[in-house]
Design a protein around this motif. Structure first.
Motif, PDB file in Angstrom:
ATOM      1  N   GLU A  44      -7.422   0.378   0.524  1.00 20.71           N
ATOM      2  CA  GLU A  44      -8.056   0.493   2.113  1.00 20.71           C
ATOM      3  C   GLU A  44      -8.384  -0.554   2.156  1.00 20.71           C
ATOM      4  O   GLU A  44      -8.611  -1.911   1.365  1.00 20.71           O
ATOM      5  CB  GLU A  44      -9.174   1.426   1.482  1.00 20.71           C
ATOM      6  CG  GLU A  44     -10.112   1.820   2.907  1.00 20.71           C
ATOM      7  CD  GLU A  44      -9.979   2.553   3.683  1.00 20.71           C
ATOM      8  OE1 GLU A  44      -9.086   1.689   4.243  1.00 20.71           O
ATOM      9  OE2 GLU A  44      -9.627   3.409   3.266  1.00 20.71           O
ATOM     10  N   LEU A  45      -8.516  -1.143   3.726  1.00 17.26           N
ATOM     11  CA  LEU A  45      -8.700  -2.471   4.674  1.00 17.26           C
ATOM     12  C   LEU A  45      -9.867  -1.838   5.162  1.00 17.26           C
ATOM     13  O   LEU A  45     -10.209  -0.497   5.703  1.00 17.26           O
ATOM     14  CB  LEU A  45      -7.958  -3.114   4.760  1.00 17.26           C
ATOM     15  CG  LEU A  45      -8.089  -4.376   5.905  1.00 17.26           C
ATOM     16  CD1 LEU A  45      -7.272  -5.239   5.458  1.00 17.26           C
ATOM     17  CD2 LEU A  45      -8.806  -3.538   7.022  1.00 17.26           C
ATOM     18  N   THR A  77       0.849  -1.355   0.197  1.00 21.85           N
ATOM     19  CA  THR A  77       0.441  -0.278   0.159  1.00 21.85           C
ATOM     20  C   THR A  77       0.936   1.350   0.065  1.00 21.85           C
ATOM     21  O   THR A  77       2.370   1.034   0.738  1.00 21.85           O
ATOM     22  CB  THR A  77      -1.134  -0.304   1.486  1.00 21.85           C
ATOM     23  OG1 THR A  77      -2.078   1.119   0.736  1.00 21.85           O
ATOM     24  CG2 THR A  77      -0.542  -0.027   2.391  1.00 21.85           C
ATOM     25  N   PRO A  78       0.492   2.693  -0.801  1.00 20.41           N
ATOM     26  CA  PRO A  78       0.896   3.458  -0.643  1.00 20.41           C
ATOM     27  C   PRO A  78       2.194   3.978   0.705  1.00 20.41           C
ATOM     28  O   PRO A  78       1.367   3.818   1.965  1.00 20.41           O
ATOM     29  CB  PRO A  78       0.221   4.497  -1.176  1.00 20.41           C
ATOM     30  CG  PRO A  78      -0.437   3.749  -1.287  1.00 20.41           C
ATOM     31  CD  PRO A  78      -0.917   2.973  -0.830  1.00 20.41           C
ATOM     32  N   ARG A  79       3.280   4.202   0.790  1.00 17.92           N
ATOM     33  CA  ARG A  79       3.910   4.660   1.989  1.00 17.92           C
ATOM     34  C   ARG A  79       2.993   5.844   2.730  1.00 17.92           C
ATOM     35  O   ARG A  79       2.703   6.783   2.070  1.00 17.92           O
ATOM     36  CB  ARG A  79       5.069   5.167   1.699  1.00 17.92           C
ATOM     37  CG  ARG A  79       5.581   4.886   2.658  1.00 17.92           C
ATOM     38  CD  ARG A  79       7.470   5.252   1.678  1.00 17.92           C
ATOM     39  NE  ARG A  79       8.028   6.732   1.724  1.00 17.92           N
ATOM     40  CZ  ARG A  79       7.833   7.415   1.920  1.00 17.92           C
ATOM     41  NH1 ARG A  79       8.784   7.800   3.089  1.00 17.92           N
ATOM     42  NH2 ARG A  79       8.698   8.520   0.703  1.00 17.92           N
ATOM     43  N   SER A  80       2.850   5.872   4.020  1.00 18.55           N
ATOM     44  CA  SER A  80       1.838   7.106   4.621  1.00 18.55           C
ATOM     45  C   SER A  80       2.205   6.840   6.140  1.00 18.55           C
ATOM     46  O   SER A  80       3.842   6.057   6.972  1.00 18.55           O
ATOM     47  CB  SER A  80       0.622   6.089   5.077  1.00 18.55           C
ATOM     48  OG  SER A  80       0.366   5.448   4.015  1.00 18.55           O
ATOM     49  N   ALA A  81       1.969   8.355   6.698  1.00 23.28           N
ATOM     50  CA  ALA A  81       2.185   8.672   8.082  1.00 23.28           C
ATOM     51  C   ALA A  81       1.121   9.215   8.381  1.00 23.28           C
ATOM     52  O   ALA A  81       0.640  10.301   7.908  1.00 23.28           O
ATOM     53  CB  ALA A  81       3.992   9.900   7.960  1.00 23.28           C
ATOM     54  N   TRP A  82       1.024   9.194   9.828  1.00 22.00           N
ATOM     55  CA  TRP A  82       0.168  10.273  10.408  1.00 22.00           C
ATOM     56  C   TRP A  82       1.079  10.910  12.040  1.00 22.00           C
ATOM     57  O   TRP A  82       1.122  10.033  12.242  1.00 22.00           O
ATOM     58  CB  TRP A  82      -0.918   9.148  10.649  1.00 22.00           C
ATOM     59  CG  TRP A  82      -0.395   7.833  11.832  1.00 22.00           C
ATOM     60  CD1 TRP A  82      -1.045   7.662  12.817  1.00 22.00           C
ATOM     61  CD2 TRP A  82      -0.314   6.457  10.614  1.00 22.00           C
ATOM     62  NE1 TRP A  82      -0.362   6.056  13.383  1.00 22.00           N
ATOM     63  CE2 TRP A  82      -0.054   5.329  12.072  1.00 22.00           C
ATOM     64  CE3 TRP A  82       0.195   6.254   9.701  1.00 22.00           C
ATOM     65  CZ2 TRP A  82       0.938   4.442  11.857  1.00 22.00           C
ATOM     66  CZ3 TRP A  82       0.307   4.589   9.572  1.00 22.00           C
ATOM     67  CH2 TRP A  82       0.526   4.069  10.722  1.00 22.00           C
ATOM     68  N   THR A  83      -0.979  11.180  12.318  1.00 20.86           N
ATOM     69  CA  THR A  83      -0.476  11.849  13.188  1.00 20.86           C
ATOM     70  C   THR A  83      -1.555  11.841  14.371  1.00 20.86           C
ATOM     71  O   THR A  83      -2.972  10.472  14.235  1.00 20.86           O
ATOM     72  CB  THR A  83      -0.476  13.631  13.034  1.00 20.86           C
ATOM     73  OG1 THR A  83      -2.319  14.082  12.994  1.00 20.86           O
ATOM     74  CG2 THR A  83       0.152  14.470  12.392  1.00 20.86           C
ATOM     75  N   THR A  84      -1.078  11.642  15.513  1.00 17.67           N
ATOM     76  CA  THR A  84      -2.227  11.742  16.894  1.00 17.67           C
ATOM     77  C   THR A  84      -2.799  13.190  17.023  1.00 17.67           C
ATOM     78  O   THR A  84      -2.336  14.247  17.627  1.00 17.67           O
ATOM     79  CB  THR A  84      -1.884  11.306  18.071  1.00 17.67           C
ATOM     80  OG1 THR A  84      -1.339   9.796  17.982  1.00 17.67           O
ATOM     81  CG2 THR A  84      -2.907  10.900  18.935  1.00 17.67           C
ATOM     82  N   GLY A  85      -4.223  13.451  16.674  1.00 19.48           N
ATOM     83  CA  GLY A  85      -5.188  14.907  16.877  1.00 19.48           C
ATOM     84  C   GLY A  85      -4.770  15.603  15.305  1.00 19.48           C
ATOM     85  O   GLY A  85      -4.268  15.416  14.543  1.00 19.48           O
ATOM     86  N   ASP A  86      -4.893  16.680  15.438  1.00 26.84           N
ATOM     87  CA  ASP A  86      -4.906  18.326  14.330  1.00 26.84           C
ATOM     88  C   ASP A  86      -4.568  19.530  14.475  1.00 26.84           C
ATOM     89  O   ASP A  86      -4.846  20.098  13.731  1.00 26.84           O
ATOM     90  CB  ASP A  86      -6.431  18.557  13.991  1.00 26.84           C
ATOM     91  CG  ASP A  86      -7.231  18.446  15.342  1.00 26.84           C
ATOM     92  OD1 ASP A  86      -6.286  19.214  16.078  1.00 26.84           O
ATOM     93  OD2 ASP A  86      -7.977  19.014  14.975  1.00 26.84           O
ATOM     94  N   ASP A  87      -3.266  19.492  15.362  1.00 26.18           N
ATOM     95  CA  ASP A  87      -2.229  20.755  15.296  1.00 26.18           C
ATOM     96  C   ASP A  87      -0.987  20.225  14.370  1.00 26.18           C
ATOM     97  O   ASP A  87      -1.383  19.466  13.504  1.00 26.18           O
ATOM     98  CB  ASP A  87      -2.206  20.618  16.908  1.00 26.18           C
ATOM     99  CG  ASP A  87      -0.909  18.997  16.677  1.00 26.18           C
ATOM    100  OD1 ASP A  87       0.419  19.455  16.815  1.00 26.18           O
ATOM    101  OD2 ASP A  87      -0.661  17.785  17.084  1.00 26.18           O
TER     102      ASP A  87
END
Length: 282
Positions: A257-258, A111-121
């Motif tokens: 997507e899963l 799947t495409p390489r991804s990064a994420w946050t916790t929250g929206d700042d």
């Protein structure tokens, strides 16, 4: 016999929601019990008991309905347990399937390489963008994108332009409003050349291959090879999931997507009877 839980129609609560009525009818014809739940009540913090008040049967159950936040599903599960009903998909399994951070590591190579946050700042968002470097990307949260607002709330033309990326993220956050889940997810853009295919998996086995609900008349290729994907899905140990696939420009199939199969939409061209039969196949 498996119990199927379906949202009730908002205006006619003794009838199933029109969107799921054909599945309810197919389940009854197959000899399954069907019970109606109040989806609106499920979305309230204290509404789970009210939501399941009409559930009279006991035993193992599968939900087929509108998307629920993980905490809403947990309350739903607890209320059903008190009535002697056990959801086939546990709360922990639902969250792993429903939210991208729960399944990403297992499928990272597919799947495409991804990064994420916790929250929206903003600081966390800038850091996530930095993890991917420069180039194009697509934005979503843990459960959903805003692809129908592509240029203003989904597509990031250049991750190195931090201010432009944040404008897209801010618009995405505004549009998602109270539905915003978990944090921002930044995914590396990949050029896709064909409509998505939705595959349905029960107990780690692919039971159905069909079109994506957005393109119900696009027949998936007959030679779709799931050999590399099947052992990965089996190792996840999830009872009922969907995996959406798309063909990349270089000819490789990629996982877009899963999702938890209970809240994944069925394309209109997939017959309800065939679909319901696979729910009880395991």
């Amino acid at each position: 016999m498996l119990l199927l839980l379906i949202p009730a129609d908002v205006l006619r609560p003794r009838r199933p929601d029109e969107h799921f009525a054909s599945e309810a009818a197919a389940a009854r014809e197959a000899g399954m019990d069907v019970a109606l739940v109040d989806h609106n009540a499920l979305t309230r913090a204290d509404g789970a008991e009210e939501a399941v008040a009409k559930v009279r049967s006991e035993g193992e159950a599968v939900y087929r309905g509108w998307m629920l936040r993980s905490e809403q599903y947990a309350a739903f599960d607890e209320a059903l347990t008190r009535r002697g009903v056990r959801l086939r998909t546990t709360t922990e399994q639902y969250q792993r399937a429903h939210e991208l951070p729960g399944w990403y590591d297992a499928l990272a190579a597919l799947t495409p390489r991804s990064a994420w946050t916790t929250g929206d700042d903003r600081a966390a968002f800038d850091k996530a963008c930095g993890e991917l470097g420069s180039g194009r990307a697509v934005l979503r949260d843990y459960t959903k994108s805003m692809k129908h607002y592509w240029t203003e709330a989904a597509y990031l033309p250049d991750l190195s332009d931090a201010d432009a990326a944040w404008r897209v993220a801010s618009r995405f956050r505004e549009l998602r409003d109270d539905a915003f889940t978990g944090g921002f997810v930044v995914r590396e853009f990949e050029e896709l050349t064909a409509a998505e295919v939705r595959t349905w998996w029960v107990d780690g086995q692919c039971r159905l291959i069909g079109p994506h609900p957005d393109t119900p008349d696009d027949t998936p290729p007959a030679d779709l090879d799931l050999g590399g994907l099947a052992p990965v899905i089996a190792r996840l140990g999830l009872p009922f999931v969907t995996v959406d696939l798309a063909l990349r420009a270089d000819g490789g199939w990629r996982v877009v997507e899963l999702g938890d199969g209970q809240v994944s939409d069925r394309p209109s061209t997939l017959a309800p009877a065939e679909f319901v039969a696979q729910l009880t196949a395991a």
